[in-house]
Design an enzyme around this catalytic site. Structure first.
Site, short mmCIF file in Angstrom:
data_model
loop_
_atom_site.label_atom_id
_atom_site.label_comp_id
_atom_site.label_asym_id
_atom_site.label_seq_id
_atom_site.Cartn_x
_atom_site.Cartn_y
_atom_site.Cartn_z
N GLY A 21 -24.36 36.74 15.62
CA GLY A 21 -24.97 36.44 14.32
C GLY A 21 -26.47 36.28 14.40
N SER A 22 -26.99 35.41 13.59
CA SER A 22 -28.45 35.27 13.43
C SER A 22 -29.17 34.74 14.66
CB SER A 22 -28.75 34.38 12.23
OG SER A 22 -28.38 35.05 11.04
#
Length: 198
Positions: A21-22
């Site tokens: 993810g981020s």
């Protein structure tokens, strides 16, 4: 415990492979800074909360961020900023998948770290050639947008991500993780000391 059907010794920190993810965004930012694609002051305007793609689909961000520089992009986790920095958009030339792959590998993703315990897995960094061979389809801009925000085919272990993050924090050194500091004899004299390994 060893014989119990309800017990597992699966070490997720070194063997679990997950989409990150981020948490990938500082790595993508580092790559773009290194390549001169952006500076910390580069502004990307996210006035729509995503990108309208050539096929008419909309690549959505989780919010509309407005005028965004690198610090704001990381602080607010602006997907649109990293879509563009990673995959390019209109007249903005992004990193592209080949450079993204290069830097992900440079940060130690997609390969074992060499920690001194058994059971480590390598994670996975996809390439355009891998996708063509595995699925029979080409690598699309949307695939690059996905990997630029840590989604899609890529997987990493928690330990790999911790080491990559520490390399940003410590000024660029990627250390081999070690659990053992030294080996002592029966009189507590050092037989071998393990020094940090870059």
């Amino acid at each position: 415990m060893i014989n119990s059907a309800n017990s597992s010794f699966y070490n997720r920190s070194i063997s679990g492979e997950y989409p990150i993810g981020s948490t990938i965004k500082p790595i993508i930012a580092s790559a773009a800074l290194q390549e001169g694609i952006i500076t910390s002051k580069t502004i990307i305007n996210d006035d729509k909360g995503g990108l309208l793609l050539g096929d008419g689909t909309f690549k959505k961000d989780w919010a509309i961020h407005g005028s965004t520089d690198l610090n704001k992009a990381i602080a607010e986790s602006c997907d649109t900023y990293f879509y563009i920095v990673g995959g390019g958009y209109q007249n903005f030339k992004g990193l592209g998948i080949d450079k993204i792959d290069y830097y992900l590998n440079d940060f130690g993703l997609g390969e074992i770290t060499g920690i001194d315990i058994p059971g480590e897995t390598s994670g996975f960094v996809p390439t355009a050639d891998w996708k063509k061979e595995k699925t029979g389809t080409s690598w699309y801009p949307g695939d690059t947008y996905n990997i630029s925000i840590g989604q899609g085919y890529m997987k990493a272990t928690p330990l790999q991500l911790a080491i990559a993050t520490s390399a940003i924090a410590n000024g660029g050194k990627l250390y081999v993780p070690q659990l053992v500091n030294s080996i002592l004899d029966k009189n507590n004299n050092s037989i071998k000391v393990f020094e940090p390994e870059i």
